[in-house]
Design an enzyme around this catalytic site. Structure first.
Site, mmCIF file in Angstrom:
data_model
loop_
_atom_site.group_PDB
_atom_site.id
_atom_site.type_symbol
_atom_site.label_atom_id
_atom_site.label_comp_id
_atom_site.label_asym_id
_atom_site.label_seq_id
_atom_site.Cartn_x
_atom_site.Cartn_y
_atom_site.Cartn_z
ATOM 1 N N GLY A 33 13.829 -1.652 -1.263
ATOM 2 C CA GLY A 33 13.735 -1.966 -2.694
ATOM 3 C C GLY A 33 14.217 -3.374 -2.986
ATOM 4 O O GLY A 33 14.869 -4.020 -2.162
ATOM 5 N N GLY A 88 19.212 -1.213 2.145
ATOM 6 C CA GLY A 88 18.121 -0.245 1.981
ATOM 7 C C GLY A 88 16.825 -0.860 1.525
ATOM 8 O O GLY A 88 16.633 -2.083 1.554
ATOM 9 N N LYS A 142 11.572 0.318 -17.056
ATOM 10 C CA LYS A 142 10.460 0.259 -18.002
ATOM 11 C C LYS A 142 10.703 -0.774 -19.102
ATOM 12 O O LYS A 142 10.819 -0.430 -20.288
ATOM 13 C CB LYS A 142 10.192 1.640 -18.621
ATOM 14 N N GLU A 175 18.733 1.077 8.944
ATOM 15 C CA GLU A 175 17.492 1.830 9.113
ATOM 16 C C GLU A 175 16.304 0.863 9.127
ATOM 17 O O GLU A 175 15.525 0.828 10.034
ATOM 18 C CB GLU A 175 17.422 2.792 7.927
ATOM 19 N N GLY A 189 17.204 7.320 4.261
ATOM 20 C CA GLY A 189 18.516 7.345 4.916
ATOM 21 C C GLY A 189 19.667 7.172 3.947
ATOM 22 O O GLY A 189 20.797 6.919 4.369
HETATM 23 N N1 COA Z 1 13.030 6.251 -15.228
HETATM 24 C C1 COA Z 1 11.717 6.015 -15.206
HETATM 25 N N2 COA Z 1 11.126 5.188 -14.330
HETATM 26 C C2 COA Z 1 11.907 4.564 -13.451
HETATM 27 C C3 COA Z 1 13.304 4.751 -13.405
HETATM 28 C C4 COA Z 1 13.862 5.642 -14.359
HETATM 29 N N3 COA Z 1 15.164 5.871 -14.373
HETATM 30 N N4 COA Z 1 13.803 3.993 -12.416
HETATM 31 C C5 COA Z 1 12.800 3.341 -11.859
HETATM 32 N N5 COA Z 1 11.641 3.695 -12.471
HETATM 33 C C6 COA Z 1 10.304 3.208 -12.142
HETATM 34 C C7 COA Z 1 10.224 1.697 -12.206
HETATM 35 O O1 COA Z 1 9.910 1.242 -13.500
HETATM 36 C C8 COA Z 1 9.107 1.431 -11.220
HETATM 37 O O2 COA Z 1 7.874 1.746 -11.839
HETATM 38 P P1 COA Z 1 6.600 0.797 -11.657
HETATM 39 O O3 COA Z 1 6.284 0.929 -10.203
HETATM 40 O O4 COA Z 1 5.602 1.422 -12.570
HETATM 41 O O5 COA Z 1 7.054 -0.561 -12.055
HETATM 42 C C9 COA Z 1 9.319 2.488 -10.147
HETATM 43 O O6 COA Z 1 10.024 3.537 -10.785
HETATM 44 C C10 COA Z 1 10.124 1.983 -8.946
HETATM 45 O O7 COA Z 1 11.373 1.510 -9.385
HETATM 46 P P2 COA Z 1 12.051 0.216 -8.756
HETATM 47 O O8 COA Z 1 13.410 0.131 -9.325
HETATM 48 O O9 COA Z 1 11.158 -0.969 -8.884
HETATM 49 O O10 COA Z 1 12.065 0.627 -7.222
HETATM 50 P P3 COA Z 1 12.467 -0.163 -5.921
HETATM 51 O O11 COA Z 1 11.257 -0.631 -5.238
HETATM 52 O O12 COA Z 1 13.547 -1.163 -6.196
HETATM 53 O O13 COA Z 1 13.073 1.043 -5.055
HETATM 54 C C11 COA Z 1 14.116 3.180 -4.926
HETATM 55 C C12 COA Z 1 14.152 1.791 -5.534
HETATM 56 C C13 COA Z 1 15.324 3.930 -5.431
HETATM 57 C C14 COA Z 1 12.833 3.908 -5.321
HETATM 58 C C15 COA Z 1 14.167 3.041 -3.382
HETATM 59 O O14 COA Z 1 15.324 2.357 -3.023
HETATM 60 C C16 COA Z 1 14.142 4.389 -2.680
HETATM 61 O O15 COA Z 1 13.093 4.965 -2.482
HETATM 62 N N6 COA Z 1 15.334 4.880 -2.266
HETATM 63 C C17 COA Z 1 15.492 6.163 -1.605
HETATM 64 C C18 COA Z 1 15.673 6.006 -0.119
HETATM 65 C C19 COA Z 1 16.828 5.127 0.279
HETATM 66 O O16 COA Z 1 17.687 4.748 -0.486
HETATM 67 N N7 COA Z 1 16.847 4.813 1.550
HETATM 68 C C20 COA Z 1 17.916 3.995 2.103
HETATM 69 C C21 COA Z 1 17.699 3.475 3.418
HETATM 70 S S1 COA Z 1 16.274 2.365 3.582
#
Ligand code: COA
Length: 433
Positions: A218, A216, A362, A239, A337
């Site tokens: 991230g 995925g 954080k 995807e 997805g």
């Molecule tokens: N509470 C508060 N803030 C949180 C948090 C929580 N539990 N978890 C993450 N965050 C914040 C992080 O600190 C970060 O903030 P910043 O941008 O200010 O640093 C932000 O949210 C993004 O978190 P991060 O873990 O860095 O995200 P990522 O780029 O690794 O992406 C998802 C993780 C979950 C957002 C991403 O995988 C997603 O959008 N998934 C949904 C869709 C999916 O899974 N698709 C699958 C097929 S591609």
């Protein structure tokens, strides 16, 4: 000179001339990331700002920053509807200016088409001698909106690769086109952290040779790719196609030879990575760029044995509900997805799905494992569909386990500094006694 070149010349306009074809209230849609034709949407925004066209709506997903219509000064001029918030649309959605439609990615093509589209906007490769453009870096919603919109406007870009798959547009389907050689948006390749590497190795141990994988979006998912370098005969059906997958193909780890469908070929719904990835997919018969309603269909995914899906999350509660798309009530991304693959992997013979995330957010101040999801958090993966959660402290298998067992396993993979507090809460909730 053949007839297609004549047609091309007749349809060639400036972006401003294309924007003049817009009418009040038109609903437009564009595919993901590099699929959005930059100069056309800029001209539409300009025309709206000049008051020459009103109430235009632009729908999209994983929209990137850059176009004016996403900027605050355009909030009252163009309506934006997003199916997955990207860095370009997040702020507008969080401030209540943009609309967000929750949906599984596999359903987005049909939902978009049911909204009676006026205009399909595409960024495409140069035309070939048969009169075809390629959507190149995406299948996504491209074929669906191409067929359901009344007007098709395309921007021809020499940087868009020409790919194999079901993502072609014929000149006869196009009403107007312009040319714009703008480099495609790139996703920076980052070196995984030590914790991400740990998660990658733990998941890699659970992936058998011959498995078909989806990774995925991230940081964590990217790290898994690197950890798979010693596997054999993997397949890719995903995807999003990105840099780590090119590494695996070039290293001979991915052969796609043991896939039950599309044997010998990598299947993807869109590509977002460095220029190296766009060059890799260019005229590559080993990569099929297909519409997302096919690629992400859980029943398609289920046809592949040993299907392994790896995605990420924001938080998970003791029940195993995963929120991957909002920070509490604040929207962050979208379902994408995730559920399509969790479900597909669940239906696949030997399939597994992993949600991998750092145990804290954080700067270590927040535990991502929580007794209950933060009020308002959107559930992306349901408790009855979840398989395993992975943090840098281990793997918690939840599928088939009681809430008490799930809670114990999740506390075991929480950051040590939060474990006592989590156990205390679990006792208060009568989950642990
Ligand atoms: N509470 C508060 N803030 C949180 C948090 C929580 N539990 N978890 C993450 N965050 C914040 C992080 O600190 C970060 O903030 P910043 O941008 O200010 O640093 C932000 O949210 C993004 O978190 P991060 O873990 O860095 O995200 P990522 O780029 O690794 O992406 C998802 C993780 C979950 C957002 C991403 O995988 C997603 O959008 N998934 C949904 C869709 C999916 O899974 N698709 C699958 C097929 S591609």
């Amino acid at each position: 000179m053949n007839n297609f070149n004549e047609m091309y010349k007749k349809k060639l306009k400036s972006p401003d001339e294309i924007a003049e074809l817009m009418q009040d209230g038109f609903v437009c849609a564009s595919p993901i990331c590099s699929g959005e034709p930059f100069d056309i949407v800029q001209s539409i925004a300009k025309r709206s700002a000049e008051g020459k066209v009103h109430d235009v709506e632009i729908d999209g997903l994983l929209t990137l920053p850059g176009p004016d219509y996403l900027k605050p000064e355009f909030y009252d001029k163009i309506k934006h509807v997003s199916y997955f918030l990207g860095p370009g649309s997040r702020k507008g959605a969080q401030s209540g200016q943009f609309d967000y439609i929750p949906a599984n990615y596999s359903d987005i093509p049909s939902i978009l088409c049911s909204r009676k589209l006026d205009v399909c906007l595409l960024n495409v490769s140069p035309m070939d001698k048969h009169g075809y453009f390629s959507m190149g870096a995406y299948g996504c919603v491209g074929p669906a909106i191409l067929r359901s919109a009344k007007h098709v406007f395309v921007e021809v870009n020499k940087y868009m690769p020409r790919t194999h798959g079901e993502n072609i547009v014929h000149i006869s389907q196009v009403e107007a086109l312009c040319e714009n050689d703008r480099p495609l948006p790139e996703l920076a390749v980052t070196e995984p952290s030590e914790d991400e590497k740990k998660m990658g190795s733990m998941i890699a141990e659970l992936i058998p040779d011959g498995a078909t994988i989806q990774l995925g979006i991230g940081a964590v998912a990217g790290a898994i790719g690197k950890a798979l370098i010693n596997k054999k005969d993997l397949g890719i059906h995903t995807e999003m196609f990105s840099d780590s997958m090119v590494d695996l193909i070039e290293a001979g780890v991915v052969t796609n030879e043991r896939k039950n469908i599309y044997r010998g070929r990598t299947v993807s719904a869109f590509c977002y990575g460095s220029r190296r990835v766009y060059d890799f997919i260019d005229d590559n018969p080993g990569v099929e760029m297909l519409p997302v309603d096919y690629v992400n269909d859980p029943y398609v995914i289920a046809q592949m044995d040993n299907f392994i899906s790896v995605n990420s999350g924001m938080e998970v509660d003791f029940l195993g509900q995963v929120s991957a798309e909002s920070i509490g009530p604040m929207p962050f991304s979208g379902s994408g997805g995730q559920f399509d693959y969790v479900k597909g992997a669940r239906l696949s013979k030997g399939g597994r799905s992993f949600i991998a995330m750092n145990s804290t957010a954080k700067n270590g101040t927040i535990s991502k494992i929580k007794p209950m999801l933060t009020p308002g958090a959107a559930v992306t993966t349901h408790k009855n569909e979840v398989d395993a959660i992975v943090t840098e402290y281990g793997v918690a298998v939840l599928k088939g386990h009681s809430v008490r067992e799930r809670t114990k396993s999740l506390i075991n993979i929480a950051h040590p500094k939060f474990r006592d507090e989590l156990a205390f809460e679990a006792k208060k909730m009568n989950i642990l006694i």
